[in-house]
Motif scaffolding. Structure first.
Motif, PDB file in Angstrom:
ATOM      1  N   GLU A   3      -5.606  -3.209   5.242  1.00 35.75           N
ATOM      2  CA  GLU A   3      -4.718  -2.355   4.129  1.00 35.75           C
ATOM      3  C   GLU A   3      -3.571  -1.865   3.514  1.00 35.75           C
ATOM      4  N   ARG A   4      -3.715  -1.406   2.287  1.00 28.28           N
ATOM      5  CA  ARG A   4      -1.629  -1.545   1.713  1.00 28.28           C
ATOM      6  C   ARG A   4      -1.561   0.177   2.496  1.00 28.28           C
ATOM      7  N   LYS A   5      -2.052   0.879   2.709  1.00 31.51           N
ATOM      8  CA  LYS A   5      -2.229   2.095   3.317  1.00 31.51           C
ATOM      9  C   LYS A   5      -2.864   2.230   4.952  1.00 31.51           C
ATOM     10  N   VAL A   6      -2.266   2.113   5.438  1.00 22.91           N
ATOM     11  CA  VAL A   6      -3.011   2.303   7.018  1.00 22.91           C
ATOM     12  C   VAL A   6      -3.513   3.506   6.705  1.00 22.91           C
ATOM     13  N   LEU A   7      -4.876   4.709   7.343  1.00 16.60           N
ATOM     14  CA  LEU A   7      -5.296   5.483   7.474  1.00 16.60           C
ATOM     15  C   LEU A   7      -5.678   6.050   9.085  1.00 16.60           C
ATOM     16  N   THR A   8      -6.049   4.669   9.140  1.00 17.70           N
ATOM     17  CA  THR A   8      -6.225   4.832  10.719  1.00 17.70           C
ATOM     18  C   THR A   8      -6.034   3.634  11.654  1.00 17.70           C
ATOM     19  N   LYS A   9      -5.451   4.182  12.728  1.00 20.51           N
ATOM     20  CA  LYS A   9      -4.692   3.287  13.789  1.00 20.51           C
ATOM     21  C   LYS A   9      -5.593   2.945  15.115  1.00 20.51           C
TER      22      LYS A   9
END
Length: 294
Positions: A3-9
């Motif tokens: 993903e370009r924007k990581v929401l979960t790590k």
């Protein structure tokens, strides 16, 4: 594809947040240092390898702000660069006193003749300023003296021209045998213009007077001609032997009224432009024109 924007790590199974400790390191002591991009402010020669570094060459330098170095409240900055050949360290700093830069170590500044007078003490600077002021004052005095001399020479030249003109006039008068007197004052432009206007007005009035006299004479001549015509008709109607023997006077008296009548019936002269008809040169050359359809 990630993903370009990581929401979960991702957290590993053995992750323990309690083991994380926030550590605050001590603040950096000493002068503040930062990396800047600058150009060499002057030409210099490296003391290690003898490489010449010319003014305007760009470097990635370290800028240092020493807290204890100031000049009249103006902060002094120190810069560190590397030689392009041997990578030796070269140091220079700002010089607010002379509005320039001063080389400290690692290089030697090239000789600049226009800067020879800057490395002087306050007493030397005062002496130099006094000498310059005195030289300027002397130059102004010399200029004023030259101006006065030029004005005096011009006045003398004008006086000589006047004397020569007067002598020439006296010599000419002596040669002609006449006395030299004061020249008559010349008329001004305004007086000459007034005199010309008066003469022009006088001529205009004389011309108008002549036209009026000619107009007054015309009716008198017409009346005389009418009287002569009436007398000739009455003489022709009374037939006598004497008149029959002399026909010449009868013709003369009859011709006079005919001329006067012809002059009266003649139209006044016209100054209207008369357009001449163009000659048809095509007929002379044997060219036949086609008849117009209109």
């Amino acid at each position: 594809m990630s993903e370009r924007k990581v929401l979960t790590k991702y957290y590993p199974p053995d992750f323990d947040p309690s083991q994380l400790k926030r550590v605050r390191g001590p603040k950096a002591a000493g002068p503040k240092v930062q990396t800047v991009r600058l150009a060499a402010p002057f030409s210099m020669k490296c003391t290690s390898c003898g490489e010449y570094i010319y003014k305007g060459r760009k470097f990635n330098a370290r800028k240092e702000v020493p807290q204890d170095e100031k000049y009249l409240g103006i902060q002094i900055f120190r810069f560190y660069i590397r030689c392009t050949r041997c990578s030796g360290q070269i140091t220079f700093k700002t010089d607010p006193k002379n509005q320039d830069y001063a080389c400290e170590s690692g290089a030697k500044r090239s000789t600049e003749p226009w800067r020879m007078g800057r490395d002087e003490t306050d007493e030397q600077r005062l002496d130099r300023l006094e000498k310059e002021e005195e030289e300027e004052r002397n130059a102004m005095v010399e200029l004023e003296a030259k101006t006065v001399d030029a004005k005096r020479e011009m006045a003398v030249a004008d006086a000589l021209d006047e004397i020569r003109t007067r002598n020439a006039r006296m010599e000419r008068a002596n040669a002609d045998g006449t006395e030299v007197g004061v020249a008559a004052p010349t008329d001004t432009e305004a007086e000459r213009q007034e005199r010309e206007d008066a003469e022009a007005a006088k001529r205009a009035f004389e011309f108008a007077r002549q036209v009026d006299s000619m107009v007054e004479q015309l009716p008198d001549e017409d009346e005389d001609m009418d009287d002569a015509a009436s007398a000739s008709t009455s003489g022709s109607m009374a037939f006598t032997p004497e008149s029959s023997n002399s026909p010449a006077p009868k013709t003369e008296t009859a011709a006079a009224p005919a001329v006067s009548a012809a002059s009266r019936d003649m139209p006044p002269p016209s100054f209207k432009r008369v357009v001449k008809k163009k000659k048809d040169h095509s007929a002379l050359l044997g060219i036949k024109k086609k008849p117009s359809l209109v």
